[in-house]
Design a protein around this motif. Structure first.
Motif, mmCIF file in Angstrom:
data_model
loop_
_atom_site.group_PDB
_atom_site.id
_atom_site.type_symbol
_atom_site.label_atom_id
_atom_site.label_comp_id
_atom_site.label_asym_id
_atom_site.label_seq_id
_atom_site.Cartn_x
_atom_site.Cartn_y
_atom_site.Cartn_z
ATOM 1 N N ARG A 6 -6.332 -0.333 0.822
ATOM 2 C CA ARG A 6 -6.894 0.674 -0.077
ATOM 3 C C ARG A 6 -6.817 2.049 0.546
ATOM 4 O O ARG A 6 -6.935 2.210 1.764
ATOM 5 N N GLY A 7 -6.634 3.061 -0.304
ATOM 6 C CA GLY A 7 -6.565 4.429 0.169
ATOM 7 C C GLY A 7 -6.843 5.417 -0.944
ATOM 8 O O GLY A 7 -7.204 5.042 -2.060
ATOM 9 N N HIS A 8 -6.661 6.699 -0.631
ATOM 10 C CA HIS A 8 -6.908 7.781 -1.581
ATOM 11 C C HIS A 8 -5.768 8.794 -1.462
ATOM 12 O O HIS A 8 -5.510 9.305 -0.384
ATOM 13 N N LEU A 32 -7.663 7.104 -6.255
ATOM 14 C CA LEU A 32 -7.797 5.924 -5.406
ATOM 15 C C LEU A 32 -6.737 4.895 -5.787
ATOM 16 O O LEU A 32 -6.297 4.849 -6.935
ATOM 17 N N GLY A 33 -6.360 4.080 -4.807
ATOM 18 C CA GLY A 33 -5.389 3.031 -5.075
ATOM 19 C C GLY A 33 -5.086 2.217 -3.846
ATOM 20 O O GLY A 33 -5.919 2.105 -2.935
ATOM 21 N N TYR A 43 4.720 3.349 -0.419
ATOM 22 C CA TYR A 43 4.297 3.207 -1.809
ATOM 23 C C TYR A 43 2.808 3.514 -1.888
ATOM 24 O O TYR A 43 2.045 3.087 -1.030
ATOM 25 N N PHE A 44 2.399 4.235 -2.933
ATOM 26 C CA PHE A 44 0.982 4.412 -3.212
ATOM 27 C C PHE A 44 0.793 4.198 -4.699
ATOM 28 O O PHE A 44 1.300 4.956 -5.518
ATOM 29 N N HIS A 45 0.077 3.115 -5.044
ATOM 30 C CA HIS A 45 -0.161 2.780 -6.448
ATOM 31 C C HIS A 45 -1.597 3.131 -6.790
ATOM 32 O O HIS A 45 -2.533 2.445 -6.374
ATOM 33 N N ARG A 46 -1.751 4.231 -7.532
ATOM 34 C CA ARG A 46 -3.084 4.635 -7.969
ATOM 35 C C ARG A 46 -3.591 3.650 -9.020
ATOM 36 O O ARG A 46 -2.831 3.192 -9.869
ATOM 37 N N TYR A 47 -4.886 3.359 -8.969
ATOM 38 C CA TYR A 47 -5.482 2.481 -9.967
ATOM 39 C C TYR A 47 -5.301 3.103 -11.353
ATOM 40 O O TYR A 47 -5.295 4.320 -11.502
#
Length: 119
Positions: A6-8, A32-33, A43-47
């Motif tokens: 999890r990250g931001h 957040l994602g 890769y960063f997949h935002r919720y």
């Protein structure tokens, strides 16, 4: 490879100027994602979004840790700033990858090693 965590995502600046935001390819929306590294990409997949944003590790020139990014302070958590190039623009994307400073430093080291391996 770094497994999903999890990250931001705090946004992507052009030329490290907080008032110049990169808006293409889904980079405008903060949030957040989950993030992971696979196949030479971060890769960063935002919720609540359909597709993740992608940063090619081949394009990364520097990674540093700060206290704020793109006008956001992140509540004092360490902010990872990834400097990279796309579309002839010098970009800086900011992320909170961990609330802990030591964990963040280890993640930056791992990402840096992966980038050097690919460059």
């Amino acid at each position: 490879m770094i497994e999903k965590r999890r990250g931001h995502y705090l946004g992507t600046e052009i030329d490290e100027k907080w008032w110049r935001r990169y808006t293409k390819d889904g980079f405008l929306t903060r949030g957040l994602g989950e993030y992971w590294i696979e196949d030479s990409f971060l890769y960063f997949h935002r919720y609540l979004t359909a597709t993740p944003i992608l940063i090619s590790l081949y394009a990364v020139s520097e990674i540093k840790i700060g206290k704020w990014h793109s006008g956001s302070w992140a509540g004092g958590k360490p902010v990872v700033k990834i400097l990279w190039e796309k579309d002839n623009c010098k970009l800086c994307s900011g992320f909170v990858l961990s609330h802990n400073k030591q964990d963040t430093e280890l993640l930056v080291e791992k990402i840096g090693l992966i980038c050097r391996k690919h460059n």
